[in-house]
Design a protein around this motif. Structure first.
Motif, PDB file in Angstrom:
ATOM      1  N   CYS A 194       0.833  -1.207   0.000  1.00  0.00           N
ATOM      2  CA  CYS A 194       0.000   0.000   0.000  1.00  0.00           C
ATOM      3  C   CYS A 194       0.870   1.261   0.000  1.00  0.00           C
ATOM      4  O   CYS A 194       0.573   2.225  -0.722  1.00  0.00           O
ATOM      5  CB  CYS A 194      -0.934   0.019   1.212  1.00  0.00           C
ATOM      6  N   LEU A 195       1.921   1.252   0.780  1.00  0.00           N
ATOM      7  CA  LEU A 195       2.825   2.399   0.857  1.00  0.00           C
ATOM      8  C   LEU A 195       3.380   2.745  -0.526  1.00  0.00           C
ATOM      9  O   LEU A 195       3.359   3.906  -0.949  1.00  0.00           O
ATOM     10  CB  LEU A 195       3.971   2.091   1.834  1.00  0.00           C
ATOM     11  N   HIS A 196       3.841   1.740  -1.252  1.00  0.00           N
ATOM     12  CA  HIS A 196       4.414   1.973  -2.575  1.00  0.00           C
ATOM     13  C   HIS A 196       3.339   2.334  -3.605  1.00  0.00           C
ATOM     14  O   HIS A 196       3.558   3.193  -4.466  1.00  0.00           O
ATOM     15  CB  HIS A 196       5.237   0.770  -3.029  1.00  0.00           C
ATOM     16  N   ALA A 197       2.179   1.682  -3.535  1.00  0.00           N
ATOM     17  CA  ALA A 197       1.090   1.999  -4.471  1.00  0.00           C
ATOM     18  C   ALA A 197       0.603   3.431  -4.267  1.00  0.00           C
ATOM     19  O   ALA A 197       0.400   4.171  -5.226  1.00  0.00           O
ATOM     20  CB  ALA A 197      -0.067   1.016  -4.287  1.00  0.00           C
ATOM     21  N   ARG A 198       0.448   3.838  -3.021  1.00  0.00           N
ATOM     22  CA  ARG A 198       0.006   5.213  -2.731  1.00  0.00           C
ATOM     23  C   ARG A 198       1.077   6.236  -3.086  1.00  0.00           C
ATOM     24  O   ARG A 198       0.767   7.401  -3.295  1.00  0.00           O
ATOM     25  CB  ARG A 198      -0.385   5.331  -1.263  1.00  0.00           C
ATOM     26  N   GLY A 199       2.325   5.793  -3.186  1.00  0.00           N
ATOM     27  CA  GLY A 199       3.417   6.673  -3.581  1.00  0.00           C
ATOM     28  C   GLY A 199       3.523   6.834  -5.096  1.00  0.00           C
ATOM     29  O   GLY A 199       4.466   7.433  -5.594  1.00  0.00           O
ATOM     30  N   GLY A 200       2.553   6.261  -5.818  1.00  0.00           N
ATOM     31  CA  GLY A 200       2.522   6.411  -7.264  1.00  0.00           C
ATOM     32  C   GLY A 200       3.255   5.338  -8.040  1.00  0.00           C
ATOM     33  O   GLY A 200       3.402   5.437  -9.255  1.00  0.00           O
ATOM     34  N   HIS A 201       3.717   4.309  -7.369  1.00  0.00           N
ATOM     35  CA  HIS A 201       4.436   3.223  -8.043  1.00  0.00           C
ATOM     36  C   HIS A 201       3.479   2.102  -8.425  1.00  0.00           C
ATOM     37  O   HIS A 201       2.489   1.866  -7.742  1.00  0.00           O
ATOM     38  CB  HIS A 201       5.516   2.639  -7.127  1.00  0.00           C
ATOM     39  N   ARG A 202       3.813   1.428  -9.502  1.00  0.00           N
ATOM     40  CA  ARG A 202       3.094   0.200  -9.829  1.00  0.00           C
ATOM     41  C   ARG A 202       3.731  -0.905  -9.007  1.00  0.00           C
ATOM     42  O   ARG A 202       4.957  -1.077  -9.027  1.00  0.00           O
ATOM     43  CB  ARG A 202       3.201  -0.112 -11.315  1.00  0.00           C
ATOM     44  N   VAL A 203       2.927  -1.654  -8.299  1.00  0.00           N
ATOM     45  CA  VAL A 203       3.427  -2.720  -7.430  1.00  0.00           C
ATOM     46  C   VAL A 203       3.030  -4.062  -8.042  1.00  0.00           C
ATOM     47  O   VAL A 203       1.877  -4.282  -8.379  1.00  0.00           O
ATOM     48  CB  VAL A 203       2.841  -2.603  -6.002  1.00  0.00           C
ATOM     49  N   VAL A 204       4.010  -4.932  -8.172  1.00  0.00           N
ATOM     50  CA  VAL A 204       3.760  -6.277  -8.673  1.00  0.00           C
ATOM     51  C   VAL A 204       4.112  -7.242  -7.549  1.00  0.00           C
ATOM     52  O   VAL A 204       5.251  -7.270  -7.089  1.00  0.00           O
ATOM     53  CB  VAL A 204       4.624  -6.589  -9.921  1.00  0.00           C
ATOM     54  N   ARG A 205       3.138  -8.010  -7.096  1.00  0.00           N
ATOM     55  CA  ARG A 205       3.386  -9.031  -6.069  1.00  0.00           C
ATOM     56  C   ARG A 205       3.620 -10.321  -6.824  1.00  0.00           C
ATOM     57  O   ARG A 205       2.698 -10.908  -7.374  1.00  0.00           O
ATOM     58  CB  ARG A 205       2.182  -9.126  -5.139  1.00  0.00           C
ATOM     59  N   LEU A 206       4.858 -10.739  -6.907  1.00  0.00           N
ATOM     60  CA  LEU A 206       5.230 -11.905  -7.685  1.00  0.00           C
ATOM     61  C   LEU A 206       5.450 -13.092  -6.761  1.00  0.00           C
ATOM     62  O   LEU A 206       6.232 -13.022  -5.821  1.00  0.00           O
ATOM     63  CB  LEU A 206       6.514 -11.604  -8.474  1.00  0.00           C
ATOM     64  N   CYS A 207       4.708 -14.153  -7.029  1.00  0.00           N
ATOM     65  CA  CYS A 207       4.839 -15.387  -6.244  1.00  0.00           C
ATOM     66  C   CYS A 207       5.173 -16.519  -7.202  1.00  0.00           C
ATOM     67  O   CYS A 207       4.744 -16.513  -8.350  1.00  0.00           O
ATOM     68  CB  CYS A 207       3.532 -15.724  -5.538  1.00  0.00           C
TER      69      CYS A 207
END
Length: 191
Positions: free
Chosen positions: A48-61
């Motif tokens: 959430c911190l990174h997404a709200r900072g304007g970054h695209r976040v990819v959770r890779l599993c």
């Protein structure tokens, strides 16, 4: 793959990680974060911190995060925090690993297969043991314990068992045992 990524590196093959944009930030998310509600919330807060900072976040599993993985809980928690979630399905280790070893499941006239977690309660082992083919997501259980559960659930001691490490690196080995031999195995995972 551009943007910021939170990943569990132990379950993601190095060639996949090499595909990321060199400018992307790689953040290792400890696998234990997915196992406990408090830890999961820490991973959620990080994303959430990174997404709200304007970054695209990819959770890779590695594998399919929706089969014995953090996918359902994490996506719901992210949505609860107002983060848009796009889901890209993976290929479950429980299906990919036997294929990589050339082991067929649900072939021809077989009446199907079951996928079960090694951490499942005893009642589920009896149900799963009735299927002609079992694909077991091993988790933290020693193979001898898994074999004993299958014998108690009614599988034949002479049933063949293939043991493979949960890796898609291409260098996987496949070891074949009878269920009885595996029940007597002394090491948690045979060499």
């Amino acid at each position: 793959m551009a943007g910021t990524r939170a990943t569990s590196p132990a379950t993601v093959a190095a060639p996949i990680l090499a595909l990321r944009d060199p400018a992307a930030v790689l953040i290792a998310v400890d696998a234990r974060m997915d196992e406990e509600a408090a830890g999961c919330c820490d991973a959620i807060e990080l994303m959430c911190l990174h997404a709200r900072g304007g970054h695209r976040v990819v959770r890779l599993c590695g594998g399919d995060a929706w089969i014995f993985g953090p996918g359902p809980a994490e996506s719901l928690l992210l949505q609860d925090h107002g983060v848009q979630v796009d889901i890209v399905p993976g290929v479950s280790f429980s299906l990919a690993i036997p294929e990589m070893a050339g082991i067929p499941y649900a072939e021809g006239s077989k009446a199907g297969f079951a996928v079960i977690s090694a951490d499942a309660p005893a009642s589920e082992w009896t149900l799963a043991a009735a299927f002609p083919e079992l694909l077991i997501w091993c988790g933290r259980q020693p193979v001898a314990e898994i074999a004993r559960r299958l014998l108690l659930a009614g599988r034949a001691a002479c049933d063949p068992v293939a043991v493979m490490p949960a890796t898609c690196s291409g260098g996987s080995r496949c070891l074949i045992f009878s269920l009885q031999e595996l029940a007597l195995e002394q090491s948690p995972w045979p060499d």
